[in-house]
Structure formats: structure tokens, C-alpha cells
Design an enzyme around this catalytic site. Structure first.
Site, PDB file in Angstrom:
ATOM      1  N   ASN A 210       1.058  -1.173  -0.095  1.00  0.00           N
ATOM      2  CA  ASN A 210      -0.051  -0.013   0.154  1.00  0.00           C
ATOM      3  C   ASN A 210       1.060   1.213   0.117  1.00  0.00           C
ATOM      4  O   ASN A 210       1.252   1.714   0.867  1.00  0.00           O
ATOM      5  CB  ASN A 210      -1.024  -0.072   1.330  1.00  0.00           C
ATOM      6  CG  ASN A 210      -1.914   1.078   1.267  1.00  0.00           C
ATOM      7  OD1 ASN A 210      -1.796   1.922   0.466  1.00  0.00           O
ATOM      8  ND2 ASN A 210      -2.679   0.953   2.201  1.00  0.00           N
TER       9      ASN A 210
ATOM     10  N   ARG B 251      -2.713  -1.981  -3.158  1.00  0.00           N
ATOM     11  CA  ARG B 251      -4.151  -1.139  -2.938  1.00  0.00           C
ATOM     12  C   ARG B 251      -3.879   0.146  -3.769  1.00  0.00           C
ATOM     13  O   ARG B 251      -2.929   0.881  -3.934  1.00  0.00           O
ATOM     14  CB  ARG B 251      -3.984  -0.959  -1.494  1.00  0.00           C
ATOM     15  CG  ARG B 251      -5.172  -0.085  -1.130  1.00  0.00           C
ATOM     16  CD  ARG B 251      -5.182   0.669   0.181  1.00  0.00           C
ATOM     17  NE  ARG B 251      -6.433   1.379   0.416  1.00  0.00           N
ATOM     18  CZ  ARG B 251      -6.450   2.281   1.350  1.00  0.00           C
ATOM     19  NH1 ARG B 251      -5.498   2.619   1.926  1.00  0.00           N
ATOM     20  NH2 ARG B 251      -7.383   2.834   1.501  1.00  0.00           N
TER      21      ARG B 251
ATOM     22  N   HIS C  59     -13.145   2.504   0.416  1.00  0.00           N
ATOM     23  CA  HIS C  59     -13.083   1.486   1.661  1.00  0.00           C
ATOM     24  C   HIS C  59     -14.033   0.195   1.215  1.00  0.00           C
ATOM     25  O   HIS C  59     -14.447  -0.455   1.867  1.00  0.00           O
ATOM     26  CB  HIS C  59     -14.038   1.957   2.719  1.00  0.00           C
ATOM     27  CG  HIS C  59     -13.281   3.237   3.527  1.00  0.00           C
ATOM     28  ND1 HIS C  59     -14.081   4.187   4.135  1.00  0.00           N
ATOM     29  CD2 HIS C  59     -11.990   3.363   3.899  1.00  0.00           C
ATOM     30  CE1 HIS C  59     -13.232   5.036   4.762  1.00  0.00           C
ATOM     31  NE2 HIS C  59     -11.796   4.580   4.406  1.00  0.00           N
TER      32      HIS C  59
ATOM     33  N   ARG D  76     -12.017  15.349   8.325  1.00  0.00           N
ATOM     34  CA  ARG D  76     -12.716  15.661   6.996  1.00  0.00           C
ATOM     35  C   ARG D  76     -14.316  16.043   7.637  1.00  0.00           C
ATOM     36  O   ARG D  76     -14.636  15.386   8.541  1.00  0.00           O
ATOM     37  CB  ARG D  76     -12.894  14.551   5.964  1.00  0.00           C
ATOM     38  CG  ARG D  76     -11.595  14.201   5.536  1.00  0.00           C
ATOM     39  CD  ARG D  76     -11.728  13.038   4.257  1.00  0.00           C
ATOM     40  NE  ARG D  76     -10.506  12.688   4.131  1.00  0.00           N
ATOM     41  CZ  ARG D  76     -10.392  11.228   3.998  1.00  0.00           C
ATOM     42  NH1 ARG D  76     -11.376  10.420   4.042  1.00  0.00           N
ATOM     43  NH2 ARG D  76      -8.946  10.902   3.958  1.00  0.00           N
TER      44      ARG D  76
ATOM     45  N   GLU E  53      -8.239  -5.531   5.075  1.00  0.00           N
ATOM     46  CA  GLU E  53      -8.213  -5.163   3.564  1.00  0.00           C
ATOM     47  C   GLU E  53      -6.983  -5.931   3.020  1.00  0.00           C
ATOM     48  O   GLU E  53      -7.093  -6.228   1.773  1.00  0.00           O
ATOM     49  CB  GLU E  53      -8.158  -3.717   3.556  1.00  0.00           C
ATOM     50  CG  GLU E  53      -9.355  -2.905   3.847  1.00  0.00           C
ATOM     51  CD  GLU E  53      -8.997  -1.556   4.172  1.00  0.00           C
ATOM     52  OE1 GLU E  53      -9.560  -0.867   3.505  1.00  0.00           O
ATOM     53  OE2 GLU E  53      -8.607  -1.370   5.188  1.00  0.00           O
TER      54      GLU E  53
END
Ligand code: AMP
Length: 398
Positions: free
Chosen positions: A7, A91, A180, A241, A384
Site C-alpha cells: 500500500n 492497494r 473503503h 474531514r 483489507e
């Protein structure tokens, strides 16, 4: 079969090496501060032995070379030879509309990825860089891309088209993509297994609540809606965020504060959310602690966070015509019993009956609703990296 999962971010790179026979992790860690001074590689092998190698890592290439050396080293290595590694899974944050599934990355795929890079300018370029470096250093290994957006490509148009002039969708690809996806797909599948029911017959709402947070409506195994949009900014309140706001606030603040679009973008992405409202921290634990001490802004930040998740659960129950299970995952979802309780409180009308004793847990697969609860609530730790490794194995075995 061994699969390396990468990743690659702009200045850091996470990795895990899997033995796919047992789906066990042989080594994992993080390369930090690539291109910045004081760079280092953190490395943990399957026996839990941890080392840190401090070394100048000016580029991703130097970082991945150091990783491969470490995996092969006599002292801490877990590989005799790179021949043992079958393929590398990457990823990739944004696959646009070009990638609805994990894909072997050939030159054409790289070109397609570069074409959608402006949809995720912070994430996709370093993801692509990681692939290019791995191709260069391991030219005989297939490189597979696994996309955060792919799982949500099943959404119907009514869920992904924004009510803006349609030409922006046609010209620039402005639409909801969602993120996601690897996590939402994984936990929905696990939830069905825990319930001992076919995923294809269930309506599941998956709540990925981490520093970045999103909710997905998974009907019959397919994502039919999700809270993140063109970018990961939309939807829930997150660490830094803002999630959903009235879009008119943006020109209003820009005008009042006399700031540019990119300064405004930074405020929405980096200075809002839990951090912006609480004024304390983007980390939910700090905000929970401050709230417990009576800090009003921290209390409001947490209430807002939970309330937003609850609203999405209501919306997605309506969108799917019902709900069978509500699943919590990621840092906050897996660890914060207060957040889970705060979200589920008041959902009795839907048929959710919380088992507060069971809810007092962290990071393990567990039902947190009572045995009689019509709608099941559960915690499912996400994984993941494992999904990336599985997809990679499946593609190279075809
Ligand atoms: P993630 O992005 O999935 O790593 O999640 C990060 C968020 O999870 C941060 O807001 C953390 O405060 C939260 N988190 C991680 N561990 C815990 C924990 N043990 N208790 C409560 N929150 C946690």
C-alpha cells in the site's frame, strides 16, 4: 504460495507478506518518511520479532529494495529466495469507472490508471509509483491492482449521479465512486458467514469507522449506495474531514476569509471533522477523553459523529427496503463501545436490540445485539490486506 501486499502512499509504504496456504502473515510493517530526513523501515516477522532499520530512503525504489533485502536477510528474513513470492498485490485508491474488479496491471492498465489519477491526486500517483517500482525490481512477478472504489461500481445510477449539470459527469467523471470498498465487501461477507445465511439474501449496512469513515448499503452482496462520493470527503464526520455540508458554505467561507480553493480544500479535508469541531484532536480517543472531562465542543463532536452514522443507517434501511444486519469495523468501529452504543441507541424501532454486555469488547468478531434482536448488530475487524492477497492469488491462478 506467497503474496506480497503493498500500500504505497506519498511518503510511506505499508506492506504484508502472506503465506496463502494458511493465510498467515509472514512479515509486515511500514516504510516511513520516504524522501524526508530520518526515514526508516519498521519490520515485524511472523514470530512477532520487531526491528527498525534507520536508513536514508530518498525514493520508493530505495524503500522497496530495502524491504526485499530485509525479507531475504539471514538475521530477520522470512524468504530463502524471491522465487517463493508468486505475485504482488497493490492497494489502489481510485479506479474510476475503468476498474470494477481487481485486475492484473499491464501497461494498458497503468495508462488507464494514469487517466483517472486526477480524481485522486493525493493517492493514485503514489499507488502507481509503487506498481512501477515493483515491476522494475520484480519484472517476472504479476502485479495486481485492488481498488477501493471497485466494490461500489455496482451502485445504480440514482445513487451515483449528482444533481449537477449532467455534462460534468460526461466530461470529467464527476459522480459518486465511494471508497473503503475492500473493507465493506470483506465485512459484509464475514457478517453473512457469522449469521450462517447466504450473502445473496441479506441487506447489510456496513459502517467503516476509522480516521476516514464511510457507510455502505450492501444488498444481496452488492453495494447499492455508500456515503463517500467523488472523493473521500463526503458523508460521515471523520477525523479531519467534514463529511456532508451545505455546498454553499464553501464559496461563503472563501469569500469571508478571502482564501483560495486549495486553502478551502485543506480546511475541509484536514481541519474539520472531529478535530475542527472539538478543537482537541482528530483522534477519537482524545476527543472521548475530553468529552468525559466536560469539554462541550468535544461532546458535540462525538454526538455529531454518532448522529451522522445513525442518519445514514436510517437512509440506507429505506434505500434497501429493510435491514438484516448492521456491521461495525475499522479503528473506531472495532474499538469504541460508546460509539457503537451511541449509533445504535434509538434504533429499537428498526428491530435493533443491543446487548450492552456483548458490546463491551474490542477488535473481535462478535454479535452485539441480543439473540432475539430482529436486526443483528455486530463487530467485524476488517482485513483489507488479506482481501488484496486473496484477489491477487485468484487472478494469478486463473
Ligand atoms: P483507523 O483509521 O481505522 O486506523 O482508525 C483510527 C481511529 O480509530 C482513531 O480515531 C482512533 O482513535 C480510533 N481507535 C483506534 N484504536 C482505538 C481504541 N483502542 N479505542 C478507541 N478508538 C480507537
Amino acid at each position: 504460495m506467497k503474496i506480497l501486499v503493498i500500500n504505497s502512499g506519498s511518503s510511506s509504504l505499508k506492506y504484508q507478506l502472506f503465506n496463502m496456504e494458511t493465510e498467515s502473515v509472514l512479515a509486515k510493517g511500514l516504510i516511513q518518511r520516504i524522501g524526508i530526513e530520518d526515514s526508516f523501515l519498521e519490520y515485524e516477522n511472523g514470530e512477532g520479532e520487531e526491528i527498525v532499520i534507520e536508513k536514508d530512503i530518498p525514493t520508493h525504489k530505495v524503500g522497496i529494495e530495502l524491504l526485499l533485502e530485509t525479507l531475504l536477510s539471514d538475521d530477520h528474513g522470512v524468504l530463502e529466495s524471491m522465487d517463493e513470492v508468486e505475485a504482488v498485490g497493490h492497494r489502489i485508491v481510485h479506479g474510476g469507472e475503468a476498474f470494477a474488479h481487481s485486475t492484473i496491471i499491464d501497461d494498458e492498465a497503468i495508462k488507464n490508471l494514469e487517466d483517472v489519477a486526477d480524481l485522486a491526486p493525493l493517492h493514485n500517483p503514489p499507488n502507481i509509483m509503487g506498481i512501477k517500482v515493483c515491476k522494475e525490481l520484480m519484472p517476472d512477478k504479476p502485479q495486481v491492482g485492488v481498488f477501493d472504489t471497485a466494490f461500489h461500481q455496482s451502485m445504480p445510477e440514482k445513487a451515483y449521479i449528482y444533481a449537477l449539470p449532467y455534462e460534468y459527469y460526461k466530461k470529467y467523471g464527476v459522480r459518486r465512486y465511494g471508497f473503503h470498498g475492500t473493507s465493506h465487501g470483506y465485512v459484509a461477507k464475514r457478517a453473512a458467514q457469522m449469521m450462517d445465511k447466504p450473502l445473496s439474501e441479506l441487506k447489510i449496512i456496513t459502517c467503516h469507522l476509522g480516521n476516514g469513515a464511510s457507510v455502505a448499503a450492501v444488498k444481496n452482496g452488492k453495494s447499492v449506495d455508500t456515503s463517500m462520493g467523488l472523493t473521500p470527503l463526503e458523508g460521515l464526520v471523520m477525523g479531519t474531514r467534514c463529511g456532508d455540508i451545505d455546498p454553499a458554505i464553501i464559496p461563503f467561507i472563501m469569500d469571508k476569509e478571502d482564501i483560495s480553493a486549495s486553502e478551502m480544500d485543506d480546511i475541509l479535508n484536514k481541519e474539520s471533522g472531529l478535530l475542527g469541531v472539538s478543537g482537541v484532536s482528530s483522534d477519537s480517543r482524545d476527543v472521548e477523553d475530553a468529552a468525559a472531562e466536560g469539554n462541550h465542543q468535544a461532546e458535540i463532536a462525538i454526538e455529531l459523529f454518532n448522529y451522522r452514522v445513525k442518519k445514514y443507517i436510517g437512509a440506507y434501511t429505506a434505500a434497501m427496503g429493510g435491514v438484516d444486519a448492521i456491521v461495525f469495523t475499522a479503528g473506531i468501529g472495532e474499538n469504541s463501545k460508546d460509539t457503537r452504543a451511541g449509533v445504535l441507541e434509538g434504533l429499537e424501532y428498526l428491530g435493533v436490540e443491543v446487548d450492552y454486555e456483548a458490546n463491551d469488547c474490542r477488535g473481535k468478531e462478535v454479535f452485539i445485539s441480543t439473540a432475539d434482536s430482529k436486526v443483528k448488530a455486530m463487530v467485524v475487524p476488517t482485513n483489507e490486506e488479506l482481501v488484496i492477497a486473496r484477489d491477487t492469488m485468484e487472478l494469478v491462478n486463473q
